[in-house]
Design a protein around this motif. Structure first.
Motif, PDB file in Angstrom:
ATOM      1  N   ALA A  33       0.841  -1.208   0.000  1.00 20.29           N
ATOM      2  CA  ALA A  33       0.000   0.000   0.000  1.00 20.29           C
ATOM      3  C   ALA A  33       0.871   1.251   0.000  1.00 20.29           C
ATOM      4  O   ALA A  33       0.579   2.228  -0.704  1.00 20.29           O
ATOM      5  N   ILE A  34       1.950   1.220   0.773  1.00 20.14           N
ATOM      6  CA  ILE A  34       2.874   2.358   0.810  1.00 20.14           C
ATOM      7  C   ILE A  34       3.543   2.526  -0.553  1.00 20.14           C
ATOM      8  O   ILE A  34       3.661   3.646  -1.064  1.00 20.14           O
ATOM      9  N   ALA A  35       3.966   1.418  -1.158  1.00 26.24           N
ATOM     10  CA  ALA A  35       4.605   1.472  -2.475  1.00 26.24           C
ATOM     11  C   ALA A  35       3.649   2.014  -3.536  1.00 26.24           C
ATOM     12  O   ALA A  35       4.076   2.713  -4.457  1.00 26.24           O
ATOM     13  N   ALA A  36       2.362   1.715  -3.389  1.00 26.80           N
ATOM     14  CA  ALA A  36       1.364   2.205  -4.337  1.00 26.80           C
ATOM     15  C   ALA A  36       0.958   3.644  -4.038  1.00 26.80           C
ATOM     16  O   ALA A  36       0.154   4.226  -4.769  1.00 26.80           O
ATOM     17  N   LYS A  37       1.523   4.201  -2.969  1.00 30.22           N
ATOM     18  CA  LYS A  37       1.222   5.569  -2.537  1.00 30.22           C
ATOM     19  C   LYS A  37      -0.266   5.765  -2.255  1.00 30.22           C
ATOM     20  O   LYS A  37      -0.839   6.820  -2.533  1.00 30.22           O
ATOM     21  N   ALA A  38      -0.893   4.731  -1.711  1.00 32.27           N
ATOM     22  CA  ALA A  38      -2.302   4.819  -1.323  1.00 32.27           C
ATOM     23  C   ALA A  38      -2.423   5.795  -0.157  1.00 32.27           C
ATOM     24  O   ALA A  38      -1.707   5.683   0.833  1.00 32.27           O
ATOM     25  N   ALA A  39      -3.312   6.749  -0.274  1.00 33.92           N
ATOM     26  CA  ALA A  39      -3.479   7.782   0.743  1.00 33.92           C
ATOM     27  C   ALA A  39      -4.783   7.575   1.504  1.00 33.92           C
ATOM     28  O   ALA A  39      -5.756   7.072   0.941  1.00 33.92           O
ATOM     29  N   PRO A  40      -4.800   7.954   2.782  1.00 31.43           N
ATOM     30  CA  PRO A  40      -6.041   7.846   3.550  1.00 31.43           C
ATOM     31  C   PRO A  40      -7.219   8.558   2.872  1.00 31.43           C
ATOM     32  O   PRO A  40      -8.356   8.101   2.968  1.00 31.43           O
ATOM     33  N   ALA A  41      -6.957   9.635   2.164  1.00 28.13           N
ATOM     34  CA  ALA A  41      -8.026  10.383   1.496  1.00 28.13           C
ATOM     35  C   ALA A  41      -8.704   9.572   0.394  1.00 28.13           C
ATOM     36  O   ALA A  41      -9.797   9.929  -0.044  1.00 28.13           O
ATOM     37  N   TRP A  42      -8.084   8.481  -0.045  1.00 26.26           N
ATOM     38  CA  TRP A  42      -8.696   7.635  -1.064  1.00 26.26           C
ATOM     39  C   TRP A  42      -9.906   6.890  -0.513  1.00 26.26           C
ATOM     40  O   TRP A  42     -10.725   6.393  -1.280  1.00 26.26           O
ATOM     41  N   LEU A  43      -9.991   6.784   0.802  1.00 27.69           N
ATOM     42  CA  LEU A  43     -11.103   6.073   1.425  1.00 27.69           C
ATOM     43  C   LEU A  43     -12.244   7.054   1.683  1.00 27.69           C
ATOM     44  O   LEU A  43     -12.025   8.169   2.151  1.00 27.69           O
ATOM     45  N   TYR A  44     -13.459   6.630   1.390  1.00 26.33           N
ATOM     46  CA  TYR A  44     -14.621   7.505   1.534  1.00 26.33           C
ATOM     47  C   TYR A  44     -15.029   7.674   2.988  1.00 26.33           C
ATOM     48  O   TYR A  44     -15.269   8.787   3.451  1.00 26.33           O
ATOM     49  N   ASP A  45     -15.079   6.576   3.719  1.00 21.20           N
ATOM     50  CA  ASP A  45     -15.537   6.590   5.114  1.00 21.20           C
ATOM     51  C   ASP A  45     -14.451   7.205   6.009  1.00 21.20           C
ATOM     52  O   ASP A  45     -13.313   6.729   6.030  1.00 21.20           O
ATOM     53  N   HIS A  46     -14.813   8.252   6.738  1.00 23.25           N
ATOM     54  CA  HIS A  46     -13.850   8.944   7.597  1.00 23.25           C
ATOM     55  C   HIS A  46     -13.236   7.994   8.634  1.00 23.25           C
ATOM     56  O   HIS A  46     -12.048   8.097   8.950  1.00 23.25           O
ATOM     57  N   ARG A  47     -14.027   7.071   9.137  1.00 22.29           N
ATOM     58  CA  ARG A  47     -13.497   6.094  10.106  1.00 22.29           C
ATOM     59  C   ARG A  47     -12.436   5.217   9.465  1.00 22.29           C
ATOM     60  O   ARG A  47     -11.423   4.903  10.090  1.00 22.29           O
ATOM     61  N   HIS A  48     -12.640   4.864   8.211  1.00 22.81           N
ATOM     62  CA  HIS A  48     -11.641   4.067   7.497  1.00 22.81           C
ATOM     63  C   HIS A  48     -10.374   4.884   7.252  1.00 22.81           C
ATOM     64  O   HIS A  48      -9.259   4.361   7.332  1.00 22.81           O
ATOM     65  N   GLN A  49     -10.554   6.167   6.960  1.00 20.15           N
ATOM     66  CA  GLN A  49      -9.397   7.041   6.777  1.00 20.15           C
ATOM     67  C   GLN A  49      -8.555   7.098   8.051  1.00 20.15           C
ATOM     68  O   GLN A  49      -7.324   7.002   8.004  1.00 20.15           O
ATOM     69  N   GLN A  50      -9.234   7.249   9.184  1.00 21.38           N
ATOM     70  CA  GLN A  50      -8.522   7.304  10.465  1.00 21.38           C
ATOM     71  C   GLN A  50      -7.825   5.984  10.761  1.00 21.38           C
ATOM     72  O   GLN A  50      -6.692   5.970  11.254  1.00 21.38           O
ATOM     73  N   SER A  51      -8.486   4.888  10.489  1.00 17.08           N
ATOM     74  CA  SER A  51      -7.885   3.567  10.717  1.00 17.08           C
ATOM     75  C   SER A  51      -6.649   3.385   9.843  1.00 17.08           C
ATOM     76  O   SER A  51      -5.609   2.915  10.315  1.00 17.08           O
ATOM     77  N   TYR A  52      -6.758   3.748   8.586  1.00 16.68           N
ATOM     78  CA  TYR A  52      -5.627   3.606   7.670  1.00 16.68           C
ATOM     79  C   TYR A  52      -4.463   4.485   8.112  1.00 16.68           C
ATOM     80  O   TYR A  52      -3.308   4.055   8.108  1.00 16.68           O
TER      81      TYR A  52
END
Length: 66
Positions: A33-52
């Motif tokens: 996920a880090i290598a793919a540069k996946a960002a917390p903002a990519w997740l719609y649910d705010h709780r999922h963003q915080q978890s990530y």
């Protein structure tokens, strides 16, 4: 369709939860996920963003053993 429903961006809560579950189960998934540069903002649910964000912070601190 109501205006409120038509203005929602595309999102898939089950897919987001599965993504987070993978990260918690396999340390290699975090590196991917880090290598793919996946960002917390990519997740719609705010709780999922915080978890990530928390998972990434824990990974920065070193190996995590749950």
């Amino acid at each position: 369709m109501s205006d409120e429903t038509s203005q929602l961006p595309p999102h898939a809560p089950d897919a987001e939860a599965a993504f987070l579950s993978c990260l918690l189960q396999d340390q290699h998934c975090i590196a991917d996920a880090i290598a793919a540069k996946a960002a917390p903002a990519w997740l719609y649910d705010h709780r999922h963003q915080q978890s990530y964000h928390a998972i990434l912070a824990a990974a920065d601190a070193g190996p995590v053993d749950l």
